[in-house]
Design a protein around this motif. Structure first.
Motif, PDB file in Angstrom:
ATOM      1  N   SER A  95       0.851  -1.194   0.000  1.00 14.36           N
ATOM      2  CA  SER A  95       0.000   0.000   0.000  1.00 14.36           C
ATOM      3  C   SER A  95       0.879   1.233   0.000  1.00 14.36           C
ATOM      4  N   LEU A  96       0.339   2.339  -0.487  1.00 10.63           N
ATOM      5  CA  LEU A  96       1.019   3.627  -0.471  1.00 10.63           C
ATOM      6  C   LEU A  96       0.038   4.664   0.068  1.00 10.63           C
ATOM      7  N   TYR A  97       0.598   5.817   0.465  1.00  9.91           N
ATOM      8  CA  TYR A  97      -0.234   6.860   1.066  1.00  9.91           C
ATOM      9  C   TYR A  97       0.094   8.211   0.463  1.00  9.91           C
ATOM     10  N   LEU A  98      -0.955   8.872  -0.030  1.00 16.49           N
ATOM     11  CA  LEU A  98      -0.827  10.205  -0.605  1.00 16.49           C
ATOM     12  C   LEU A  98      -1.152  11.213   0.492  1.00 16.49           C
ATOM     13  N   PHE A  99      -0.142  12.013   0.877  1.00 20.80           N
ATOM     14  CA  PHE A  99      -0.338  12.990   1.941  1.00 20.80           C
ATOM     15  C   PHE A  99      -0.546  14.375   1.350  1.00 20.80           C
ATOM     16  N   VAL A 100      -1.725  14.934   1.582  1.00 21.81           N
ATOM     17  CA  VAL A 100      -2.029  16.317   1.225  1.00 21.81           C
ATOM     18  C   VAL A 100      -2.108  17.088   2.531  1.00 21.81           C
ATOM     19  N   ASN A 101      -1.093  17.927   2.791  1.00 20.95           N
ATOM     20  CA  ASN A 101      -0.936  18.551   4.099  1.00 20.95           C
ATOM     21  C   ASN A 101      -0.850  17.432   5.147  1.00 20.95           C
ATOM     22  N   ALA A 156      -4.005  21.411  -4.635  1.00 26.25           N
ATOM     23  CA  ALA A 156      -3.441  20.581  -3.564  1.00 26.25           C
ATOM     24  C   ALA A 156      -2.049  20.085  -3.932  1.00 26.25           C
ATOM     25  N   LYS A 157      -1.150  20.110  -2.965  1.00 24.22           N
ATOM     26  CA  LYS A 157       0.213  19.609  -3.148  1.00 24.22           C
ATOM     27  C   LYS A 157       0.421  18.418  -2.221  1.00 24.22           C
ATOM     28  N   ALA A 158       1.218  17.436  -2.691  1.00 23.84           N
ATOM     29  CA  ALA A 158       1.319  16.200  -1.928  1.00 23.84           C
ATOM     30  C   ALA A 158       2.655  15.506  -2.145  1.00 23.84           C
ATOM     31  N   LYS A 159       2.956  14.579  -1.238  1.00 25.72           N
ATOM     32  CA  LYS A 159       4.020  13.601  -1.408  1.00 25.72           C
ATOM     33  C   LYS A 159       3.415  12.217  -1.210  1.00 25.72           C
ATOM     34  N   ILE A 160       4.098  11.210  -1.729  1.00 24.21           N
ATOM     35  CA  ILE A 160       3.609   9.837  -1.638  1.00 24.21           C
ATOM     36  C   ILE A 160       4.558   9.057  -0.733  1.00 24.21           C
ATOM     37  N   ASP A 166       2.754   6.816   8.671  1.00 17.71           N
ATOM     38  CA  ASP A 166       3.349   7.771   9.613  1.00 17.71           C
ATOM     39  C   ASP A 166       4.460   8.597   8.965  1.00 17.71           C
ATOM     40  N   LYS A 167       4.517   8.585   7.643  1.00 18.40           N
ATOM     41  CA  LYS A 167       5.482   9.360   6.865  1.00 18.40           C
ATOM     42  C   LYS A 167       6.930   8.918   7.090  1.00 18.40           C
ATOM     43  N   THR A 168       7.135   7.671   7.466  1.00 16.44           N
ATOM     44  CA  THR A 168       8.486   7.147   7.600  1.00 16.44           C
ATOM     45  C   THR A 168       8.840   6.335   6.362  1.00 16.44           C
ATOM     46  N   GLY A 169      10.129   6.024   6.227  1.00 15.94           N
ATOM     47  CA  GLY A 169      10.567   5.188   5.116  1.00 15.94           C
ATOM     48  C   GLY A 169      10.642   5.953   3.800  1.00 15.94           C
ATOM     49  N   LEU A 170      10.552   5.217   2.731  1.00 14.46           N
ATOM     50  CA  LEU A 170      10.703   5.769   1.385  1.00 14.46           C
ATOM     51  C   LEU A 170       9.517   6.662   1.025  1.00 14.46           C
ATOM     52  N   TYR A 171       9.793   7.713   0.254  1.00 12.73           N
ATOM     53  CA  TYR A 171       8.723   8.591  -0.230  1.00 12.73           C
ATOM     54  C   TYR A 171       9.120   9.174  -1.579  1.00 12.73           C
ATOM     55  N   TRP A 172       8.132   9.751  -2.262  1.00 14.61           N
ATOM     56  CA  TRP A 172       8.366  10.365  -3.567  1.00 14.61           C
ATOM     57  C   TRP A 172       7.915  11.825  -3.531  1.00 14.61           C
ATOM     58  N   GLY A 173       8.721  12.669  -4.151  1.00 13.76           N
ATOM     59  CA  GLY A 173       8.389  14.079  -4.285  1.00 13.76           C
ATOM     60  C   GLY A 173       9.025  14.621  -5.552  1.00 13.76           C
ATOM     61  N   LEU A 174       8.965  15.932  -5.711  1.00 14.84           N
ATOM     62  CA  LEU A 174       9.550  16.563  -6.894  1.00 14.84           C
ATOM     63  C   LEU A 174      11.004  16.929  -6.653  1.00 14.84           C
ATOM     64  N   ALA A 188      12.278   9.461  -6.047  1.00 16.56           N
ATOM     65  CA  ALA A 188      12.281   8.966  -4.674  1.00 16.56           C
ATOM     66  C   ALA A 188      13.141   9.894  -3.826  1.00 16.56           C
ATOM     67  N   LEU A 189      12.623  10.269  -2.655  1.00 20.32           N
ATOM     68  CA  LEU A 189      13.273  11.199  -1.728  1.00 20.32           C
ATOM     69  C   LEU A 189      13.342  12.615  -2.299  1.00 20.32           C
ATOM     70  N   GLY A 190      12.492  12.938  -3.270  1.00 19.11           N
ATOM     71  CA  GLY A 190      12.430  14.299  -3.798  1.00 19.11           C
ATOM     72  C   GLY A 190      11.965  15.267  -2.720  1.00 19.11           C
ATOM     73  N   ASN A 191      12.576  16.445  -2.654  1.00 17.91           N
ATOM     74  CA  ASN A 191      12.311  17.381  -1.556  1.00 17.91           C
ATOM     75  C   ASN A 191      10.987  18.129  -1.677  1.00 17.91           C
ATOM     76  N   ASP A 192      10.562  18.426  -2.903  1.00 12.70           N
ATOM     77  CA  ASP A 192       9.397  19.291  -3.090  1.00 12.70           C
ATOM     78  C   ASP A 192       8.116  18.487  -3.295  1.00 12.70           C
ATOM     79  N   GLU A 193       6.998  19.126  -2.991  1.00 13.80           N
ATOM     80  CA  GLU A 193       5.701  18.464  -3.132  1.00 13.80           C
ATOM     81  C   GLU A 193       5.223  18.490  -4.584  1.00 13.80           C
ATOM     82  N   ILE A 194       4.373  17.533  -4.911  1.00  8.90           N
ATOM     83  CA  ILE A 194       3.814  17.382  -6.248  1.00  8.90           C
ATOM     84  C   ILE A 194       2.439  18.033  -6.278  1.00  8.90           C
ATOM     85  N   THR A 195       2.183  18.863  -7.266  1.00  9.29           N
ATOM     86  CA  THR A 195       0.860  19.479  -7.398  1.00  9.29           C
ATOM     87  C   THR A 195      -0.092  18.486  -8.047  1.00  9.29           C
ATOM     88  N   ILE A 196      -1.143  18.132  -7.327  1.00  9.75           N
ATOM     89  CA  ILE A 196      -2.149  17.224  -7.894  1.00  9.75           C
ATOM     90  C   ILE A 196      -3.514  17.897  -7.998  1.00  9.75           C
TER      91      ILE A 196
END
Length: 256
Positions: free
Chosen positions: A142-148, A171-175, A180-188, A195-203
């Protein structure tokens, strides 16, 4: 006298040739003299790892004149996937760094090399490296899309993970892989999803709308679906059971 002069000239020439030959035959000095040192490079753990896992890199760096920088690189068959350079001062440094192994786009399982390079104040360099054998691909359930601070659970459907919901305007988000926002994530990173991108993705779209979001954690392809239009219904609706409202309203027990 002339013969004596010629004899001394010949003797001098022979002595020079002999001296030169002896000098060439002398073993050279230490080829690493004056260079910085990288000692006791270790990885922990050094096996059983997969992309996204943390690996601890330790080493002892030293130089008699003074250290200037160190660089850590992670490379697989496709090239460098991680690089970090830090400035140094002093003559010794105890490297102790925990690094999440980045997941590159379209990653493949295989060996990965971790190299540490140190430069001294005279711009001389020394490198050492270790190999992580059989670095594996991660498996996600499973994955989790965090918007704020709001988490939208992404359901696995084949090779992609998706959800369908109302999303705020712009809305801007990371995956994330964990709720709990630990482990691997994706951003811009710039304009690319990494993977491990610092900026949020506009969705989000221009207005709050209901649409589908789909993400492929291997190709990093993010698909934002078309908005669904909601129109008022002209048909009669019937509600049974308890609805939120004033406590005195009680339960609905008949059709209304």
């Amino acid at each position: 006298m002339k013969k004596q002069f010629n004899f001394f000239v010949s003797l001098l020439a022979i002595s020079f040739i002999f001296f030169t030959a002896c000098k060439d035959e002398e073993p050279g000095g230490d080829p690493n003299a004056g260079k910085p040192k990288v000692e006791n490079l270790t990885l922990s753990p050094e096996s059983g790892l997969k992309y996204g896992d943390d690996v601890k890199v330790t080493a002892s760096l030293s130089d008699e004149a003074g250290l200037r920088t160190y660089t850590i690189q992670m490379s697989n068959a496709a090239g460098v996937i991680y690089e970090k350079t830090e400035m140094l001062t002093g003559k010794t440094f105890a490297l102790d760094l925990t690094i999440p192994i980045p997941l590159p786009k379209n990653a493949q399982a295989g060996d990965m090399t971790v190299a540490v390079t140190v430069k001294n104040s005279g711009d001389q360099i020394t490198s050492d490296e270790k190999v992580i054998k059989n670095l594996a691909l991660p498996s996600f359930q499973s994955l989790y899309l965090f918007v704020n601070s709001v988490a939208y659970s992404l359901e696995k459907k084949g090779d992609v993970f998706e959800t369908e919901d109302f999303f705020p305007a712009q809305a801007k988000a990371k995956i994330y892989t964990n709720p709990d926002k630990t482990g691997l994530y994706w951003g811009l990173d710039g304009t690319e999803i990494k993977a491990l991108g610092n900026d949020e993705i506009t969705i989000g779209k221009e207005n709050e709308e209901f649409f589908n979001v789909s993400f492929n954690p291997v190709s990093f392809e993010l698909t934002i679906g078309n908005s669904q239009t909601w129109n008022p219904s002209s048909e009669a609706l019937y509600i049974y059971g308890t609805i939120s409202g004033h406590w005195a309203d009680g339960k609905i027990s008949e059709e209304k």
